[in-house]
Design a protein around this motif. Sequence first.
Motif, short mmCIF file in Angstrom:
data_model
loop_
_atom_site.label_atom_id
_atom_site.label_comp_id
_atom_site.label_asym_id
_atom_site.label_seq_id
_atom_site.Cartn_x
_atom_site.Cartn_y
_atom_site.Cartn_z
N SER A 119 67.73 1.95 -56.76
CA SER A 119 67.13 3.28 -56.72
C SER A 119 67.99 4.22 -57.56
CB SER A 119 67.06 3.80 -55.28
OG SER A 119 68.38 4.05 -54.80
N TYR A 120 67.47 5.40 -57.84
CA TYR A 120 68.26 6.37 -58.59
C TYR A 120 69.56 6.68 -57.86
CZ TYR A 120 69.95 10.73 -60.46
OH TYR A 120 70.77 11.69 -60.99
N GLU A 121 69.47 6.94 -56.58
CA GLU A 121 70.65 7.32 -55.81
C GLU A 121 71.69 6.22 -55.78
OE1 GLU A 121 67.50 7.70 -54.83
OE2 GLU A 121 67.29 9.88 -54.66
N ALA A 122 71.24 4.98 -55.60
CA ALA A 122 72.18 3.85 -55.57
C ALA A 122 72.84 3.66 -56.93
CB ALA A 122 71.46 2.57 -55.14
N ALA A 123 72.06 3.77 -58.00
CA ALA A 123 72.62 3.63 -59.35
C ALA A 123 73.61 4.75 -59.64
CB ALA A 123 71.50 3.61 -60.38
N ARG A 124 73.25 5.97 -59.26
CA ARG A 124 74.14 7.12 -59.49
C ARG A 124 75.45 6.96 -58.73
NH1 ARG A 124 72.04 11.63 -56.41
NH2 ARG A 124 73.17 10.46 -54.85
N ASP A 125 75.36 6.57 -57.46
CA ASP A 125 76.56 6.43 -56.65
C ASP A 125 77.47 5.32 -57.19
OD1 ASP A 125 75.60 8.45 -55.04
OD2 ASP A 125 74.99 7.11 -53.39
N GLU A 126 76.86 4.21 -57.60
CA GLU A 126 77.66 3.11 -58.15
C GLU A 126 78.27 3.53 -59.49
OE1 GLU A 126 77.45 -1.51 -59.59
OE2 GLU A 126 75.86 -0.80 -58.25
N LEU A 127 77.54 4.31 -60.28
CA LEU A 127 78.07 4.79 -61.55
C LEU A 127 79.29 5.67 -61.32
CD1 LEU A 127 77.94 5.06 -64.61
CD2 LEU A 127 76.22 6.87 -64.29
N VAL A 128 79.23 6.55 -60.34
CA VAL A 128 80.38 7.41 -60.02
C VAL A 128 81.58 6.54 -59.63
CG1 VAL A 128 81.27 9.09 -58.35
CG2 VAL A 128 79.02 9.42 -59.38
N GLU A 129 81.36 5.55 -58.78
CA GLU A 129 82.44 4.64 -58.38
C GLU A 129 83.01 3.88 -59.57
OE1 GLU A 129 81.11 2.05 -55.24
OE2 GLU A 129 80.25 3.73 -54.12
N THR A 130 82.14 3.45 -60.45
CA THR A 130 82.57 2.70 -61.63
C THR A 130 83.44 3.55 -62.53
OG1 THR A 130 80.59 1.31 -61.52
CG2 THR A 130 81.73 1.39 -63.62
N VAL A 131 83.02 4.79 -62.77
CA VAL A 131 83.80 5.70 -63.61
C VAL A 131 85.16 5.96 -62.96
CG1 VAL A 131 83.93 8.07 -64.49
CG2 VAL A 131 81.81 6.76 -64.71
N GLN A 132 85.18 6.15 -61.66
CA GLN A 132 86.45 6.39 -60.97
C GLN A 132 87.39 5.19 -61.12
OE1 GLN A 132 85.05 7.37 -57.04
NE2 GLN A 132 85.01 9.56 -57.48
N ARG A 133 86.84 3.98 -61.00
CA ARG A 133 87.67 2.78 -61.16
C ARG A 133 88.21 2.66 -62.57
NH1 ARG A 133 85.01 -2.54 -59.04
NH2 ARG A 133 87.06 -3.31 -59.64
N LEU A 134 87.39 3.00 -63.56
CA LEU A 134 87.85 2.95 -64.95
C LEU A 134 88.93 4.00 -65.20
CD1 LEU A 134 84.49 2.34 -66.80
CD2 LEU A 134 86.50 0.84 -66.87
N GLU A 135 88.74 5.20 -64.65
CA GLU A 135 89.71 6.27 -64.85
C GLU A 135 91.04 5.98 -64.15
OE1 GLU A 135 86.79 10.10 -65.55
OE2 GLU A 135 87.58 9.76 -63.54
N THR A 136 90.97 5.31 -63.02
CA THR A 136 92.17 5.00 -62.26
C THR A 136 93.02 3.96 -62.97
OG1 THR A 136 91.04 5.50 -60.20
CG2 THR A 136 93.03 4.19 -60.03
N GLY A 137 92.35 3.04 -63.65
CA GLY A 137 93.09 1.98 -64.34
C GLY A 137 93.50 0.89 -63.38
#
Length: 70
Positions: free
Chosen positions: A10-28
């Motif tokens: 769903s849009y919400e699930a994709a958005r939430d996972e995208l936020v988590e993914t970006v955070q993981r990439l930024e954290t390193g």
Amino acid sequence: MSDTPVADLSYEAARDELVETVQRLETGGTTLEESLALWERGEALAQRCQEWLDGARKRLDDVVAERQGD
């Protein structure tokens, strides 16, 4: 990272996972291989969100056009 196919989210699930993914990439702290996998998943998630938004915009435009035609 979820195992759910991006096309099934769903849009919400994709958005939430995208936020988590970006955070993981930024954290390193991930290997190059993991970072690439996260990046690819993030790109697919962003595209899925855009598809949902485009679909919503089309539905709204259709309703407005229908009402203007009445």
